[in-house]
Design a protein around this motif. Structure first.
Motif, mmCIF file in Angstrom:
data_model
loop_
_atom_site.group_PDB
_atom_site.id
_atom_site.type_symbol
_atom_site.label_atom_id
_atom_site.label_comp_id
_atom_site.label_asym_id
_atom_site.label_seq_id
_atom_site.Cartn_x
_atom_site.Cartn_y
_atom_site.Cartn_z
ATOM 1 N N SER A 158 -9.806 10.465 -5.681
ATOM 2 C CA SER A 158 -10.322 9.194 -5.061
ATOM 3 C C SER A 158 -10.301 8.289 -6.112
ATOM 4 C CB SER A 158 -11.964 9.811 -4.906
ATOM 5 O OG SER A 158 -11.956 10.406 -3.896
ATOM 6 N N GLU A 159 -10.702 8.447 -7.510
ATOM 7 C CA GLU A 159 -10.819 7.325 -8.598
ATOM 8 C C GLU A 159 -9.536 6.650 -8.816
ATOM 9 O OE1 GLU A 159 -12.481 8.937 -11.973
ATOM 10 O OE2 GLU A 159 -14.540 9.381 -11.199
ATOM 11 N N VAL A 160 -8.350 7.495 -8.712
ATOM 12 C CA VAL A 160 -7.047 6.958 -8.878
ATOM 13 C C VAL A 160 -6.603 5.968 -7.722
ATOM 14 C CG1 VAL A 160 -4.491 7.423 -8.942
ATOM 15 C CG2 VAL A 160 -6.184 8.644 -10.591
ATOM 16 N N ALA A 161 -6.791 6.390 -6.379
ATOM 17 C CA ALA A 161 -6.933 5.504 -5.365
ATOM 18 C C ALA A 161 -7.642 4.450 -5.550
ATOM 19 C CB ALA A 161 -7.136 6.543 -4.118
ATOM 20 N N LYS A 162 -8.597 4.613 -5.784
ATOM 21 C CA LYS A 162 -9.521 3.060 -5.853
ATOM 22 C C LYS A 162 -9.200 2.024 -6.655
ATOM 23 C CE LYS A 162 -14.467 1.862 -6.094
ATOM 24 N NZ LYS A 162 -15.882 2.388 -6.155
ATOM 25 N N LEU A 163 -8.442 2.759 -7.823
ATOM 26 C CA LEU A 163 -7.748 1.500 -8.864
ATOM 27 C C LEU A 163 -6.731 0.970 -8.108
ATOM 28 C CD1 LEU A 163 -7.783 3.764 -12.082
ATOM 29 C CD2 LEU A 163 -9.217 1.857 -11.559
ATOM 30 N N VAL A 168 -10.531 6.903 -0.099
ATOM 31 C CA VAL A 168 -10.245 7.976 0.353
ATOM 32 C C VAL A 168 -11.235 8.519 1.218
ATOM 33 C CG1 VAL A 168 -9.487 10.512 -0.107
ATOM 34 C CG2 VAL A 168 -8.853 8.649 -1.601
ATOM 35 N N ARG A 169 -10.922 9.072 2.306
ATOM 36 C CA ARG A 169 -12.156 9.832 3.199
ATOM 37 C C ARG A 169 -11.583 11.104 3.313
ATOM 38 N NH1 ARG A 169 -12.679 4.699 7.370
ATOM 39 N NH2 ARG A 169 -13.502 3.118 5.920
ATOM 40 N N PHE A 170 -12.517 11.990 3.535
ATOM 41 C CA PHE A 170 -12.058 13.476 3.943
ATOM 42 C C PHE A 170 -12.549 13.861 5.202
ATOM 43 C CE2 PHE A 170 -12.213 13.251 -0.730
ATOM 44 C CZ PHE A 170 -11.053 13.619 -0.985
ATOM 45 N N VAL A 209 -0.456 5.997 -3.320
ATOM 46 C CA VAL A 209 -1.374 6.823 -3.197
ATOM 47 C C VAL A 209 -0.937 8.065 -2.255
ATOM 48 C CG1 VAL A 209 -3.294 6.947 -1.858
ATOM 49 C CG2 VAL A 209 -3.120 4.958 -3.191
ATOM 50 N N GLN A 210 0.083 8.035 -1.412
ATOM 51 C CA GLN A 210 0.528 9.026 -0.443
ATOM 52 C C GLN A 210 1.317 9.979 -1.655
ATOM 53 O OE1 GLN A 210 0.152 9.753 2.475
ATOM 54 N NE2 GLN A 210 -0.801 7.692 3.303
ATOM 55 N N GLU A 211 2.072 9.625 -2.498
ATOM 56 C CA GLU A 211 2.556 10.431 -3.496
ATOM 57 C C GLU A 211 1.663 11.237 -4.286
ATOM 58 O OE1 GLU A 211 5.365 8.295 -5.762
ATOM 59 O OE2 GLU A 211 6.696 7.518 -4.176
ATOM 60 N N ASP A 212 0.416 10.423 -4.747
ATOM 61 C CA ASP A 212 -0.628 11.107 -5.329
ATOM 62 C C ASP A 212 -1.116 12.052 -4.633
ATOM 63 O OD1 ASP A 212 -0.175 9.453 -7.575
ATOM 64 O OD2 ASP A 212 -1.303 7.989 -7.224
ATOM 65 N N ALA A 213 -1.282 11.758 -3.412
ATOM 66 C CA ALA A 213 -2.102 12.743 -2.652
ATOM 67 C C ALA A 213 -1.314 13.931 -2.119
ATOM 68 C CB ALA A 213 -2.307 12.034 -1.053
#
Length: 798
Positions: A158-163, A168-170, A209-213
């Motif tokens: 979530s922190e990486v995505a915020k940067l 990110v919602r679950f 972000v998708q790749e990180d996910a």
């Protein structure tokens, strides 16, 4: 020629000489009577287990072959060790090949009980084990640890995505992403209002972000796998403690049973792998798959896990004393060789190892199997299966439909069973000859034949054994005791059944039937002892029950439908005696034989042969008659004779040569123009020298003619001529004996034709010497010679 005395007409048994008053004082017979040859062969066959030394016991029906084989086999089996138990269990490695377990006698059923007890214990204990507080705490710690790691991954992501300006919602369906603009998450509608440059920037960040996910998801799956593995390891260790303790008890108890130990080791691992079946819970993935099936099928799938821990015992020797002895009567293929049964479920055939059914060949393994030859030959594929088993020394449970249809229908191939059984086949000599003649393997596989004699010598030893046999019958059947006179009547009946005064019958089924029926008549009479009159009543009633056909024949003769004369004298006519066998009884009735003679070249014409109603042996007899006439009368001139011989009112054919002398008497009577006494009937075959030879069924032949004469009234002139050699074969009933004793009926024994013609024609036979040109015309042969010369001279004139 000799007129027989009444005491020569049967074998009389003096009951005073038997040495007892009733059978109560006798010891029971335990051995087969009068079959020393069969006993010797059978004992030899039982003494070896070498390949091919199986036994065929041959003899007539009712001679006690199967009883004898069973008795002797059990006697030997009692001295041998019991056979092992045989059972099939689930093969965890190859489910379609059920595994064979062989144990010491009685251990299979004990193991079955212990196995069921183990499953009952585990079904109760394993759920308790998993409900234990320590287990729940340990399991909870594992789950908590991995939940924490999962949360940390989500937080870092979530922190990486915020940067990268994404929130990110679950949700229940997974992760959802929303772009962040000026510190606030925007919707898709707001996204469309942004500038082209801003949209491109967000899209580029979205891909990152998708790749990180994807990397996070992979790591979460790895965590789940690790968590599940640790939980399974925990469950395995907990289960191992619970299961191992119980399995160890089985392993200790059956430490000397190699097959059981091998199975238990695999059983332990399979239970641990399917521990959830004992917990009463189902793996989520399995549960989802079961939900897709109809409920009745889903239930079966659940049950199958537990069902494969059962044991299918096909041979239980827990109660055996000695080696097994099994007798197959009225056998089927499945009853002997076993089978694999099937269930029909929704149009499909299903089976499993619990549907393997053993046959007698499994129960008898290591011992003795007694089969009926008729069953072996008539049950489809049974003989082939037995041969294959004897050759390979292995028993395999197969479906006979595979042989019938030529395709494999069984989904199971159970382990074969090592075969070590002596097969004893009982049957008539007919079946033995068929199998030897038409199957090359039979002689190799059944090297020992025990031949049962249909009769035994009349001697003191055998008489004593029959007396003791009656005693055994009384004890086994719970009947009244038999008096000495009753046993004497049984002995006389045994002689009558044998057809010879020098023999006793080997058909003990008939003896047992007579004993049973004599007891029934005694009970009906309220007697406390079976005496002679009840034995005679039993014999009389049996003859009456089976005498319908004979009675109908007698009525035809009495009513002159079949024309038979019993008084007066006629030229060229004589009463012959023909025996008829209905299977249950042999009886005889007189038959009129006629001969006509005249000038011609046809010789003797057998009318039965001309009508295709004459058998080969009868045809041979006629040829012998021709030979006798030529030798006797054609030394000076050739025969110019036409003669026709006929069995009058014969519509069913004729065979045998016992009437050859009778036919010759009729021919001589016709040629000599001397009448034959119609009150005397004749039987006997001849040879070309005019000597009389023995015939069969002599007793019913004499009694048949006597019955007719008695019904018409005995005149004192009636009788029967028989061959001298048949005197010892006479076992006549009391009515005939009393008539002979009173002189109202006569039985003559002769050795040659001359003696017979003198009795029949009351005229001297005379003789024809080689140099005699004109034999004495006051003799029968002289008259025949003269008549044949006249025929010859007329033939020359023509």
């Amino acid at each position: 020629m000799r007129k027989l005395e009444y005491h020569e007409l049967k074998r009389f048994c003096d009951y005073d000489g038997l040495g007892f008053e009733t059978t109560a004082t006798l010891s029971a017979n335990k051995e087969i009577i009068g079959q020393s040859r069969a006993v010797s062969a059978f004992t030899f066959g039982l003494s070896t287990r070498r390949m091919g030394y199986n036994i065929y016991v041959a003899g007539i029906s009712g001679s006690g072959k199967t009883t004898f084989a069973t008795h002797f086999a059990k006697r030997v089996a009692e001295t041998e060790a019991p056979s092992p138990d045989l059972a099939y269990v689930h093969n965890f490695e190859e489910p379609k090949n059920p595994k064979l377990i062989t144990t010491r006698p009685g251990r299979a059923i004990a193991f079955k009980e212990d196995l069921q007890e183990l499953l009952d214990i585990l079904t109760l204990e394993i759920p308790k084990t998993f409900e234990n507080k320590n287990f729940e705490e340990s399991r909870g710690e594992i789950i908590k640890k991995y939940d924490k790691k999962r949360d940390e991954l989500f937080k870092d992501f979530s922190e990486v995505a915020k940067l990268k300006d994404f929130e990110v919602r679950f949700t229940d369906k997974g992760m959802a992403f929303a772009p962040i603009v000026e510190g606030e998450a925007i919707s898709m509608e707001d996204f469309g209002k942004l500038s082209r440059e801003e949209q491109d920037r967000i899209t580029e960040n979205s891909d990152a972000v998708q790749e990180d996910a994807q990397e996070v998801i992979v790591k979460i799956r790895e965590l789940d796998i690790e968590a599940r593995a640790q939980i399974e390891e925990l469950e395995y260790n907990i289960s191992l403690f619970a299961v191992g303790r119980q399995i160890a008890r089985l392993q200790e108890k059956y430490s000397d049973e190699e097959d059981i130990l091998s199975y238990v080791a695999l059983l332990k691992e399979d239970i641990l792998e399917n521990i959830q079946s004992f917990q009463g819970i189902i793996d989520p993935e399995e549960e989802e798959a079961l939900m897709q099936l109809p409920p009745w099928i889903g239930k079966k799938v659940k049950d199958d896990v537990m069902n494969r821990y059962r044991i299918n015992i096909i041979a239980d020797n827990s109660q055996a004393v000695g080696a097994p002895v099994e007798v197959g009567e009225g056998a089927t293929y499945a009853g002997i060789m076993g089978e694999i049964e099937y269930d029909s479920e929704f149009g499909n055939l299903t089976t499993d190892y619990m549907k393997i059914k053993g046959g007698l060949i499994h129960k008898a393994n290591g011992g003795y199997l007694i089969l009926q030859a008729k069953d072996v030959l008539t049950v489809p594929y049974l003989w082939d299966a037995i041969k294959r088993t004897l050759r390979t020394k292995e028993v395999t449970v197969e479906n006979p439909k595979e042989h019938q249809m030529g395709i494999t229908v069984s989904t199971l191939r159970p382990d074969p069973i090592a075969f070590d059984t002596k097969i004893i086949m009982t049957g008539g000599g007919y079946y033995y000859e068929i199998m030897r003649a038409h199957d090359d393997d039979f002689a190799d596989l059944f090297k020992v034949v025990a031949l049962f004699d249909y009769e035994m010598d009349y001697n003191d030893d055998n008489i004593a054994e029959i007396c003791r046999f009656v005693r055994r019958f009384v004890l086994e059947e719970g009947t009244l005791e038999f008096s000495a006179c009753a046993v004497a009547a049984i002995i006389e009946y045994s002689v009558r059944l044998s057809g010879s005064q020098k023999k006793l019958t080997g058909r003990f089924d008939r003896i047992c039937e007579t004993l049973t029926e004599a007891f029934i008549w005694a009970k009906r009479d309220g007697a406390d002892l079976v005496t002679q009159k009840y034995v005679k009543e039993a014999i009389k009633q049996r003859e009456y029950r089976l005498g319908l056909y004979e009675e109908k024949m007698s009525e035809l003769i009495e009513n002159d439908v079949i024309m038979i004369s019993t008084d007066g004298a006629k030229i060229g006519e004589i009463n012959g005696l023909a025996a008829m066998d209905t299977g249950d009884v042999i009886f005889a009735k007189p038959t009129k034989i006629t001969a006509t003679t005249y000038v011609g070249k046809a010789g003797i014409v057998n009318i039965e042969n001309e009508a295709d109603m004459s058998g080969e042996i009868h045809d041979k007899g006629v040829q012998i008659v021709i030979g006798y006439l030529g030798q006797k009368y054609a030394q000076k001139f050739p025969l110019s004779l036409s003669c026709r011989v006929c069995f009058e009112q014969n519509y069913s054919g004729i065979d045998g040569d016992s009437a050859s002398s009778t036919e010759l008497y009729a021919i001589i009577s016709s040629l000599a123009q001397l009448p034959i006494k119609q009150g005397i009937a004749v039987t006997g075959s001849i040879n070309q020298k005019g000597e009389i030879q023995a015939v069969g069924a002599i007793t019913p032949k004499v009694e048949g003619f006597f019955d007719l004469c008695q019904k018409r009234g005995l005149t004192g002139e009636q009788g029967v001529i028989i061959p001298r050699q048949n005197i010892a074969d006479l076992v006549l009933n009391d009515d005939v004996i009393e008539a002979v004793k009173a002189g109202t009926f006569h039985i003559y024994s002769i050795t040659n034709i001359d003696e017979g013609i003198e009795i029949l024609m009351d005229y001297p036979a005379g003789d024809i010497k080689e140099d005699d040109e004109a034999p004495n015309e006051a003799t029968i042969h002289g008259r025949v010679f003269k008549r044949l010369r006249q025929f010859y001279e007329r033939a020359l004139d023509e």
